[in-house]
Design an enzyme around this catalytic site. Sequence first.
Site, mmCIF file in Angstrom:
data_model
loop_
_atom_site.group_PDB
_atom_site.id
_atom_site.type_symbol
_atom_site.label_atom_id
_atom_site.label_comp_id
_atom_site.label_asym_id
_atom_site.label_seq_id
_atom_site.Cartn_x
_atom_site.Cartn_y
_atom_site.Cartn_z
ATOM 1 C CG HIS A 311 -30.555 -57.876 -35.551
ATOM 2 N ND1 HIS A 311 -29.449 -57.083 -35.715
ATOM 3 C CD2 HIS A 311 -30.987 -58.194 -36.794
ATOM 4 C CE1 HIS A 311 -29.244 -56.906 -37.017
ATOM 5 N NE2 HIS A 311 -30.140 -57.578 -37.684
ATOM 6 C CG ASP A 369 -35.540 -62.982 -41.020
ATOM 7 O OD1 ASP A 369 -34.437 -62.774 -40.500
ATOM 8 O OD2 ASP A 369 -35.754 -62.828 -42.229
HETATM 9 C C1 SDX Z 1 -30.978 -61.350 -40.198
HETATM 10 O O1 SDX Z 1 -26.839 -58.851 -39.382
HETATM 11 C C2 SDX Z 1 -27.894 -58.457 -39.954
HETATM 12 O O2 SDX Z 1 -28.101 -57.293 -40.153
HETATM 13 C C3 SDX Z 1 -28.820 -59.588 -40.391
HETATM 14 C C4 SDX Z 1 -30.141 -59.150 -40.990
HETATM 15 C C5 SDX Z 1 -29.947 -58.435 -42.315
HETATM 16 O O3 SDX Z 1 -30.867 -57.689 -42.716
HETATM 17 O O4 SDX Z 1 -28.923 -58.705 -42.999
HETATM 18 O O5 SDX Z 1 -30.825 -58.300 -40.093
HETATM 19 C C6 SDX Z 1 -31.029 -60.341 -41.285
HETATM 20 O O6 SDX Z 1 -30.195 -62.254 -40.284
HETATM 21 C C7 SDX Z 1 -31.860 -61.186 -38.975
HETATM 22 C C8 SDX Z 1 -31.559 -62.255 -37.846
HETATM 23 C C9 SDX Z 1 -32.273 -63.530 -38.236
HETATM 24 N N1 SDX Z 1 -31.922 -64.663 -37.353
HETATM 25 C C10 SDX Z 1 -32.785 -65.190 -36.480
HETATM 26 O O7 SDX Z 1 -33.922 -64.726 -36.267
HETATM 27 C C11 SDX Z 1 -32.303 -66.464 -35.801
HETATM 28 C C12 SDX Z 1 -32.598 -66.388 -34.294
HETATM 29 N N2 SDX Z 1 -31.742 -65.345 -33.747
HETATM 30 C C13 SDX Z 1 -30.471 -65.792 -33.150
HETATM 31 O O8 SDX Z 1 -29.871 -66.882 -33.770
HETATM 32 C C14 SDX Z 1 -29.564 -64.600 -32.819
HETATM 33 O O9 SDX Z 1 -30.344 -63.673 -32.189
HETATM 34 C C15 SDX Z 1 -28.792 -63.916 -33.928
HETATM 35 C C16 SDX Z 1 -28.026 -64.882 -34.772
HETATM 36 C C17 SDX Z 1 -29.722 -63.142 -34.800
HETATM 37 C C18 SDX Z 1 -27.813 -62.939 -33.257
HETATM 38 O O10 SDX Z 1 -26.834 -63.704 -32.671
HETATM 39 P P1 SDX Z 1 -25.730 -63.009 -31.690
HETATM 40 O O11 SDX Z 1 -25.650 -61.538 -31.891
HETATM 41 O O12 SDX Z 1 -24.467 -63.797 -31.820
HETATM 42 O O13 SDX Z 1 -26.364 -63.180 -30.280
HETATM 43 P P2 SDX Z 1 -26.188 -64.443 -29.384
HETATM 44 O O14 SDX Z 1 -26.487 -65.676 -30.170
HETATM 45 O O15 SDX Z 1 -24.881 -64.353 -28.680
HETATM 46 O O16 SDX Z 1 -27.387 -64.248 -28.330
HETATM 47 C C19 SDX Z 1 -27.208 -63.414 -27.200
HETATM 48 C C20 SDX Z 1 -27.984 -64.152 -26.107
HETATM 49 C C21 SDX Z 1 -27.562 -65.615 -25.946
HETATM 50 O O17 SDX Z 1 -27.784 -65.961 -24.592
HETATM 51 P P3 SDX Z 1 -26.490 -65.948 -23.577
HETATM 52 O O18 SDX Z 1 -25.435 -66.866 -24.190
HETATM 53 O O19 SDX Z 1 -26.041 -64.508 -23.495
HETATM 54 O O20 SDX Z 1 -27.042 -66.498 -22.265
HETATM 55 O O21 SDX Z 1 -29.382 -64.188 -26.457
HETATM 56 C C22 SDX Z 1 -29.788 -65.551 -26.644
HETATM 57 C C23 SDX Z 1 -28.539 -66.378 -26.798
HETATM 58 O O22 SDX Z 1 -28.746 -67.691 -26.318
HETATM 59 N N3 SDX Z 1 -30.590 -65.562 -27.854
HETATM 60 C C24 SDX Z 1 -31.752 -66.216 -28.006
HETATM 61 C C25 SDX Z 1 -32.178 -65.885 -29.314
HETATM 62 N N4 SDX Z 1 -31.287 -65.086 -29.905
HETATM 63 C C26 SDX Z 1 -30.301 -64.887 -29.004
HETATM 64 N N5 SDX Z 1 -32.440 -67.032 -27.201
HETATM 65 C C27 SDX Z 1 -33.607 -67.523 -27.701
HETATM 66 N N6 SDX Z 1 -34.091 -67.263 -28.930
HETATM 67 C C28 SDX Z 1 -33.412 -66.441 -29.763
HETATM 68 N N7 SDX Z 1 -33.895 -66.172 -30.987
#
Ligand code: SDX
Length: 434
Positions: A311, A369
């Site tokens: 998140h 989720d």
């Molecule tokens: C919702 O914003 C809100 O409040 C949203 C929400 C709401 O109520 O409105 O809470 C609802 O959208 C919840 C989130 C649902 N999405 C997912 O579950 C999809 C999987 N999660 C990721 O796509 C990600 O965690 C996000 C999109 C939720 C957050 O993305 P960020 O903040 O841009 O973080 P990032 O992608 O930069 O990740 C940071 C690191 C990265 O590694 P590095 O580049 O630092 O080496 O963590 C890794 C990412 O690769 N990472 C994951 C991961 N999520 C982040 N690695 C594996 N699996 C994951 N799920």
Amino acid sequence: MENKTKPNGSATLNVGGKSVDLPVLSGAVGPDVIDVKSLYAQTGMFTLDPGFTSTASCESQITYIDGDEGVLLYRGYPIDQLADESNFLEVCYLLIHGELPSKAQLDDYTHTITHHTMLHTQLDRFFEGYRRDAHPMAIMVGTVGALSAFYHDSTDIHDPMQRMIATHRLIAKMPTIAARAHKYSVGQPFISPRNDLSYSENFLRMCFAVPAEEYEVNPVLARAMDKIFILHADHEQNASTSTVRLAGSSGANPFACIAAGIACLWGPSHGGANEAALNMLREIGSVDKIPEYVRRAKDKDDPFRLMGFGHRVYKNYDPRAKVMQKTCHEVLDVLDKREEPLLKVAMELERIALEDEYFVSKKLYPNIDFYSGITLNALGFPTEMYTVLFALARTVGWIAQWDEMTSDPTQRIGRPRQIYTGASERDYLPMDKR
Ligand code: SDX
């Protein structure tokens, strides 16, 4: 909305041979902000923050998240207390009006919403234009946007009464539209709302009743549905809420703004994650396959991510995920599905991920989720409907944020700038010179 930020000194920026003082402001709780409104005028420079990781877009008094502590408050009330003690329409009243209602106020509000649940019959014909296999989120975007074509009498955003009527219509009609999207996809007749049922009972009945027999709503499932709506109601300036605010900042009507929010929510990184998370659990299929998928999630060269994990704000357990997990067990117990294989895969995946250094170091925890898909699957919803339910519940948050922005006399159109790295000015080349 009255501005309630408090001055708290200033930040000095030394750039381009200049020293610029920028005001620091404090809110009621949470991080202070540096007010950069005057930065361009004073320095000729912009700030750059593409994912808004360090940028506050507005002042708001609706929802507060402490991502490090895993705290979520709606108008100051903790989400777990509201999920356990309140009901969705009371939470709608709280988010819109700022205070918990008295019994008389809640009864009046419930009566108003209940008596706005029907859809104009011409809108029912609107559904006939969609393919039967259209994704229900596509139907939601189109049909909610089309409400602008029906309700011209509640689109003057400067009239507080018209804003309130639009708010009532959206909260009341989203379940009817969502249920119709489901019925249309399965080829069953639309079921009209009933005024003797609660909001969530009505929704379950409109989704699952058939004219051929009586439908009895299971009160435990209706209560679970209501909790799920409460958990999804608002979440400060997430991507879809920011979309609604930006659309509203141009003066667009509330129905068009909510349609824009639905479109943004659809993405798998946002509201589409519940559908993606259940599809992921199905793809993993069994506990012994988990290590392979955890390895893939950690592999930078593999686009696979654990859906339902991570998140932007929560760097601790999403408090909604805890309530969702509890609700998931309640639903599976009452449906005698406690041996649900997907639950076993989810719980083992969560256990492994929460012990794995990669996820621990990046503070990746289950989000709302992760368990919602299993719960909705057990309730009988097809996977494609999960984000529709998220949109149904989030409509009150979107419209509360929209109303807060629209009623702010200082509000201006949102118009971000950029840093340009494209071609410098050059003259047009005739074809024979290219
Ligand atoms: C919702 O914003 C809100 O409040 C949203 C929400 C709401 O109520 O409105 O809470 C609802 O959208 C919840 C989130 C649902 N999405 C997912 O579950 C999809 C999987 N999660 C990721 O796509 C990600 O965690 C996000 C999109 C939720 C957050 O993305 P960020 O903040 O841009 O973080 P990032 O992608 O930069 O990740 C940071 C690191 C990265 O590694 P590095 O580049 O630092 O080496 O963590 C890794 C990412 O690769 N990472 C994951 C991961 N999520 C982040 N690695 C594996 N699996 C994951 N799920």
